[in-house]
Each structure stands twice: as C-alpha cells, then as structure tokens.
Design a protein around this motif. Structure first.
Motif, short mmCIF file in Angstrom:
data_model
loop_
_atom_site.label_atom_id
_atom_site.label_comp_id
_atom_site.label_asym_id
_atom_site.label_seq_id
_atom_site.Cartn_x
_atom_site.Cartn_y
_atom_site.Cartn_z
N GLY A 76 81.90 73.42 -52.46
CA GLY A 76 82.84 73.18 -53.54
C GLY A 76 82.63 74.06 -54.74
O GLY A 76 83.40 74.01 -55.70
N MET A 100 83.58 76.09 -48.92
CA MET A 100 84.03 74.76 -48.54
C MET A 100 83.08 74.02 -47.60
O MET A 100 83.31 72.85 -47.28
N LYS A 154 84.33 68.31 -59.10
CA LYS A 154 85.37 68.83 -58.25
C LYS A 154 86.04 67.66 -57.53
O LYS A 154 85.37 66.79 -56.99
N ARG A 167 87.31 67.07 -51.07
CA ARG A 167 88.11 68.22 -50.64
C ARG A 167 89.59 67.88 -50.55
O ARG A 167 90.45 68.75 -50.59
N LEU A 204 91.25 68.39 -54.44
CA LEU A 204 90.88 69.51 -55.29
C LEU A 204 92.00 69.83 -56.27
O LEU A 204 93.19 69.73 -55.93
#
Length: 533
Positions: free
Chosen positions: A83, A93, A347, A499, A502
C-alpha cells in the motif's frame, strides 16, 4: 467521472523504467490521459539504477502505477510495505488481493510461484493453495449475485490455456498451474493478464464454465505480455477501456463473439470447492485446499534444515515507510506531529475520521516502545476520545503486531449505539477464526502480558475493556477491520480490506485537511496549554 476506465498493462519491467514510462508518456500524449498502469510480472531487475531519477523527482511517473508481488527471491529487498509508494505514483499492492478503482473496476491478483512447485516457501515470492481460496472468497464477499471480476493478474499461467487450436504457444510446464486454472474458473475474470518470457500471446476469448448447464457465464480474454523493451519487439504494453462488470448490462456481458471458444480448463476443477478437498494432482506438485480447512498449511509437515528457523529480514529505518525521517514516508497523509509520535490518515480508511497513531522513530510495537513514546500515545488517545465525543462517537484503538515492521495504532470512530456489541462481535470473529482471545484485567499494560518482540493483537474498547490475542501463523491480517466493518458496528463490509477502498491523492488531501481543521481544538501538539491527561 467517465463511464469507462482507460487502462494500460505491461509485462515484466525488469528494471527498464525509462523505457516503460517514456512509452507510457508518448501514449498519453497521443491518446489522452489514462487512469492506471498495471505492471504484470517482475518490476525490478538486476540493475535498478534508472529508478533513482524517479525517487529524486527529476523524472516523473506519468500514470498512477500498480506493482504486484515478485517471483524472484533476489528482488524481495527492493519492495516496500504493502500500500506504500515505491516512488511517487508507483504503489506496491502485495502478492494477493482484490481492489476496486474509482471507476468500480475490480482487479484481483495472485502473484509469485506455487510453493509446492518450488518445494520451499519464499516469503513474498510464493503462494499457498489457501491463497487461491482467499482471493476467491474476497471476490465473492458481499455479492448476492456474482458476475465475475474485471481483471485477474497472475504470474503463473493457468494449466490448459495453452490448448489453443488456432495458434501454438510453447509454455514451460513449470509456468502452468492447476491452482491458477481453478482460481480463473471460479472468479471468472473478463481479462486475465500474465507475463510472458519472450512472446506476446493473445488467446481467443473463452466462455466460462458454469455449474448449471443452462446458465450462461461471461467470457474471458487471456493475454500474455512480453518483457518491456524486449529485443524481438514483441508487444509488451496493452491498452484497453474497461467498463466495470457491475455496471454492464447482462445482454452485453453475455454477448458472444465469432472467435469464441469453449473453456480450456478441466471441468472437474469447477466442482472442487469443499473445505480441505484436493483439486487435482497435475504432476508438478500442486494441490488445492480450502482456506477454511482445519489445517491449510499441512501442520503435520516437518520443515527441513534451515527452513525451521527462517532468518528475519534486517530492517533499515531509512527505508521504513512510516518513520517520519525516512525519505519514503507519504507526508501528505500526516495530520499533526508531536514530540514522539504523529497522527496520519491510513490508506483505505474505514471512515473519513479513521486515523493512525505512529511513533516518529522506528519502534516495532507498543510492547517494546520506550516510556516517552507510550506516554505520548496515551495523550493522543485521550485527545482523540474527546474529539470523537464532540461528534457523538466512541473510538476503538487496535494494534496488530504481526507481519508489520513499524508500530501502527488504528483509531476508528464508531457509533455510540453499538458500544455494548463491540466485545461480542470481536469474540464471535475470534471464534470463527479459531483465535484464543482474552479480556485483560483492568489497567493492565500490554508490556506486562507479552514478551518483547512476540506477535500479538491488542484492542482498547470504548467500554474500557482491553482484549488481547497471541497471533499465530495465518492470523487474518484484516481481523480488526473485519470486526469493525461488520453490520452491527460500521456496516461497511466492502471496506474490510483496505485495497477495496483506496482513495485518490486528491481525496486523501481533502480528508487530511478536514481532520486537521476539526481536530485543532483538541490537538495538544499546537495547543501547548491544553491539558489532555
């Protein structure tokens, strides 16, 4: 926001950063701006000196770029925290997961090589059968009617894909995987990208298999991209305009093409979905076990030699993505800075007011932090409690000292109405994951209940209770987020994995500015005369 996402995908970069980004820049000038660039395969190479110019800012990355896990053991040292940015506008990632872009395009990925094929476990470079199951489950989570995902990225090729009547593709046997074929059959990607060692390969679209004979599934386009800047001038970059599968009409999604083929994979793979059940033995040592099996890592297996005591990676504070003095820290996320700690936006936050407390210097966990750091963390917690109380919110603080290098205390505001349910939801989730969780005695100190350096999960609840668990292998990395995103608390299960939510740099800047402005009356770092203890 446009209806379609303009996407670029490239093969193995192998350290050829100037060639890649110069080509991307020329494409942008010719065809207009693109939303993202996906780097399939190895990003780093034997010589990575070209990256220095991007680190120093003398050269810029023209399109937001996503990089995935390595498959080369010698490259592991070049990667950063998941991240975080490798260089500005290039985000790492990790090796597995699924994330959703601002255009609702869902991108699933499982990179690296099969541990069973390698015969050993290489951190970051290899995956388990349970990783396949985890990606499948993430794709299915929160969807009552599953259509598929937009993109799948893998390092290995799915076994069976080489069976193409129209063109012969020589693929090394050790590059083919039954596990990846299983994953592709179950999650049904519209596009499946893999790196190719030499030639560009684009297979005819194939129609996905359904467990129901009378039900039609979407089609998949499979593409193997050659290495960036290869001497044979094989195609190494691919451009497409993607409309999210969730926004497509079923008639368009199911429309057939004249060159369409049947699914090339073994139909038996579609039936193999029971926990702990072997999919198939393909001759290259690959099996599949469901993630929920009682022992998905073959607990009775004995490791050989030096694998018993795996060497810990030496950590350089100068390269830490959370040490405030590090040149790689994302300083636009910083909200305020104290004498020992700072406050920052995470994040993929669960809420607009979800923040992190982090030590300025490098400390791995609260249990090992010096007194002056611990004391300032308490001041930040008290200030945040008062701040959230002014918004009629409570707060949950939690820390996961497992597969982390720098202490991060998550601070998540929750509705006051759910206070009585929080402990119960934590205990339920712990039971589901076979985690031994305990409620600590009042006023207990985390340093008193865990050995220095030992992994653990710890949370402070609004009720004043503290919960603690010793983490073991395969502890769920998103455990705290899974609990807090559940319906009884925040009811945002789609955000359980960071994720999946984001934010753009612009949105992150806006949240930081808003939090800083509203937090100022409670911020002891700027209000020296404010007593927050």
């Amino acid at each position: 926001m446009t209806d379609k996402q303009k996407t670029l995908v490239c093969g193995d970069v192998n350290g050829n950063f100037n060639t890649l980004f110069s080509r991307v820049e020329s494409i942008v000038k010719k065809s207009g701006p693109f939303d993202i660039l996906l780097c399939v395969g190895n990003f780093f190479g034997d010589d990575n000196s070209q990256l220095d110019a991007y680190k120093m800012g003398t050269r810029k990355v023209p399109v937001t770029t996503y990089v995935f896990g390595p498959s080369d053991e010698t490259h592991v040292k070049y990667y950063c925290e998941e991240g975080s940015e490798i260089v500005p506008n290039v985000v790492y990632m990790g090796k597995r997961g699924i994330f959703t872009t601002s255009s609702d395009v869902k991108i699933a990925y499982l990179t690296g090589l099969s541990r069973r094929e390698l015969g050993k476990d290489i951190p970051m470079c290899s995956f388990e059968p349970s990783d396949c199951s985890a990606v499948r489950d993430s794709c299915f989570r929160g969807q009552s009617e599953y259509r598929g995902v937009d993109v799948l990225i893998t390092t290995l090729w799915p076994a069976g894909i080489e069976k193409d009547d129209c063109q012969k593709m020589d693929v090394a046997k050790d590059c083919l995987s039954d596990l990846i074929a299983w994953l592709a059959m179950h999650i049904k990607p519209r596009y499946h990208f893999v790196p190719s060692t030499d030639k560009y390969y684009e297979r005819q679209p194939y129609r996905n298999q359904s467990i129901h004979q009378d039900y039609r599934e979407c089609a998949t386009r499979f593409l193997g991209l050659a290495p960036v800047g290869n001497k044979a001038k094989e195609k190494w970059i691919y451009a497409c305009s993607l409309q999210a599968i969730s926004r497509m009409r079923m008639t368009d999604l199911l429309q057939a093409t004249t060159d369409e083929t049947v699914c090339p994979y073994d139909v038996e793979l579609m039936k193999q979905h029971q926990p702990g059940k072997v999919v198939k033995f393909s001759g290259n040592g690959q099996y599949f076990y469901n993630l929920d099996a009682a022992d998905d890592d073959q607990g009775k297996r004995k490791r050989k030699g030096g694998d018993t005591e795996r060497k810990r990676r030496e950590f350089d504070p100068d390269s830490c993505w959370f040490c405030l003095s590090s040149p790689t820290v994302e300083k636009h996320l910083v909200i305020c800075v104290g004498a020992q700690c700072y406050l920052a936006l995470p994040k993929g936050p669960l809420t607009p007011y979800h923040v992190l407390i982090l030590p300025i210097a490098h400390h791995q966990s609260l249990s090992k932090a010096p007194d002056e750091v611990v004391n300032e963390i308490k001041k930040f917690k008290q200030a945040l409690k008062e701040f959230y109380r002014s918004m009629d919110k409570l707060v949950v603080f939690f820390e996961r000292n497992y597969k982390t290098s720098h202490m991060q205390i998550q601070c998540v505001p929750v509705p006051t109405a759910c206070e009585s349910q929080i402990l119960e939801v934590f205990q339920d989730e712990a039971g589901i994951n076979s985690i031994q969780m305990e409620v600590l005695p009042p006023y207990a100190d985390i340093a008193q209940v865990v050995l220095p350096g030992a992994p653990y999960f710890h949370a402070d609840l609004p009720s004043g209770e503290q919960i603690f668990a010793k983490t073991k292998q395969h502890f769920p990395l998103q455990f705290g987020r899974d609990v807090l995103s559940s319906p009884p608390i925040l009811d945002c299960e789609d955000k359980a994995d960071w994720r999946q939510c984001l934010l753009s740099r612009c949105d992150e800047d806006a949240l930081v500015a808003a939090f800083r402005n509203n937090f100022t009356p409670y911020d002891f770092t700027v209000n020296d005369d404010t007593d927050t203890e």
